[in-house]
Design a protein around this motif. Sequence first.
Motif, PDB file in Angstrom:
ATOM      1  N   ALA A  32      15.135  -1.584   2.271  1.00  0.00           N
ATOM      2  CA  ALA A  32      16.044  -1.973   3.349  1.00  0.00           C
ATOM      3  C   ALA A  32      17.350  -2.406   2.701  1.00  0.00           C
ATOM      4  N   GLY A  33      18.351  -1.544   2.768  1.00  0.00           N
ATOM      5  CA  GLY A  33      19.615  -1.852   2.092  1.00  0.00           C
ATOM      6  C   GLY A  33      19.389  -1.956   0.603  1.00  0.00           C
ATOM      7  N   ASP A  34      19.836  -3.058   0.025  1.00  0.00           N
ATOM      8  CA  ASP A  34      19.708  -3.278  -1.421  1.00  0.00           C
ATOM      9  C   ASP A  34      18.430  -4.014  -1.798  1.00  0.00           C
ATOM     10  N   LEU A  35      17.475  -4.084  -0.874  1.00  0.00           N
ATOM     11  CA  LEU A  35      16.229  -4.799  -1.146  1.00  0.00           C
ATOM     12  C   LEU A  35      15.017  -3.898  -0.974  1.00  0.00           C
ATOM     13  N   LEU A  36      14.003  -4.175  -1.764  1.00  0.00           N
ATOM     14  CA  LEU A  36      12.697  -3.547  -1.646  1.00  0.00           C
ATOM     15  C   LEU A  36      11.705  -4.641  -1.289  1.00  0.00           C
ATOM     16  N   PHE A  37      10.939  -4.417  -0.235  1.00  0.00           N
ATOM     17  CA  PHE A  37       9.881  -5.339   0.165  1.00  0.00           C
ATOM     18  C   PHE A  37       8.562  -4.673  -0.175  1.00  0.00           C
ATOM     19  N   CYS A  38       7.839  -5.245  -1.139  1.00  0.00           N
ATOM     20  CA  CYS A  38       6.557  -4.688  -1.567  1.00  0.00           C
ATOM     21  C   CYS A  38       5.426  -5.362  -0.810  1.00  0.00           C
ATOM     22  N   SER A  39       4.526  -4.549  -0.290  1.00  0.00           N
ATOM     23  CA  SER A  39       3.330  -5.089   0.352  1.00  0.00           C
ATOM     24  C   SER A  39       2.482  -5.800  -0.689  1.00  0.00           C
ATOM     25  N   GLY A  40       1.575  -6.633  -0.220  1.00  0.00           N
ATOM     26  CA  GLY A  40       0.676  -7.324  -1.130  1.00  0.00           C
ATOM     27  C   GLY A  40      -0.157  -6.333  -1.926  1.00  0.00           C
ATOM     28  N   CYS A  41      -0.184  -6.528  -3.238  1.00  0.00           N
ATOM     29  CA  CYS A  41      -0.958  -5.662  -4.128  1.00  0.00           C
ATOM     30  C   CYS A  41      -2.233  -6.396  -4.533  1.00  0.00           C
ATOM     31  N   ILE A  42      -3.347  -5.726  -4.333  1.00  0.00           N
ATOM     32  CA  ILE A  42      -4.634  -6.283  -4.737  1.00  0.00           C
ATOM     33  C   ILE A  42      -5.136  -5.504  -5.951  1.00  0.00           C
ATOM     34  N   PRO A  43      -6.159  -6.002  -6.629  1.00  0.00           N
ATOM     35  CA  PRO A  43      -6.612  -5.390  -7.881  1.00  0.00           C
ATOM     36  C   PRO A  43      -7.511  -4.167  -7.725  1.00  0.00           C
ATOM     37  N   LEU A  44      -6.985  -3.150  -7.030  1.00  0.00           N
ATOM     38  CA  LEU A  44      -7.715  -1.891  -6.919  1.00  0.00           C
ATOM     39  C   LEU A  44      -7.264  -0.955  -8.023  1.00  0.00           C
ATOM     40  N   ASP A  45      -8.202  -0.240  -8.617  1.00  0.00           N
ATOM     41  CA  ASP A  45      -7.863   0.831  -9.540  1.00  0.00           C
ATOM     42  C   ASP A  45      -7.316   1.979  -8.688  1.00  0.00           C
ATOM     43  N   PRO A  46      -6.110   2.480  -8.982  1.00  0.00           N
ATOM     44  CA  PRO A  46      -5.523   3.518  -8.136  1.00  0.00           C
ATOM     45  C   PRO A  46      -6.345   4.809  -8.083  1.00  0.00           C
TER      46      PRO A  46
END
Length: 135
Positions: A32-46
């Motif tokens: 959003a504009g000059d910002l990135l909002f990252c969702s909560g990351c949990i410890p899943l192996d991708p």
Amino acid sequence: MSTTVNTHESLSIVSTAAAPAAIGPYSQGIKAGDLLFCSGCIPLDPASMQVVEGGVEAQTEQALKNLKAVVEGAGAELGKVVKTTVFLKSMDDFVAVNGVYAKFFGNHKPARSAVEVARLPKDVLVEVEAIVSLK
């Protein structure tokens, strides 16, 4: 009532295969504009989409690796993380999580909140979200 809502053209969805796919109706990140909002990351192996083996240190390391993948997938870097929120299943894990977090971010010290919560997705021990500058 059925409503269709589309992502506004001023926003960009961030998605990378280097981090676990979203396990619900959300995006890994939104620019959003000059910002990135990252969702909560949990410890899943991708690759396996399974919670990593080990205790809170191993889980914290994986959650942060996943966060890094989303940040880099958006074209940013860890040194541009402005703010994180760390959700802990138990505040008793604060010192252990802090140790992994400090090594991960090195000399960069983003603003941060750390809170204990009743329960996290897939019963993990830790989740980390972030706001990142894209400038």
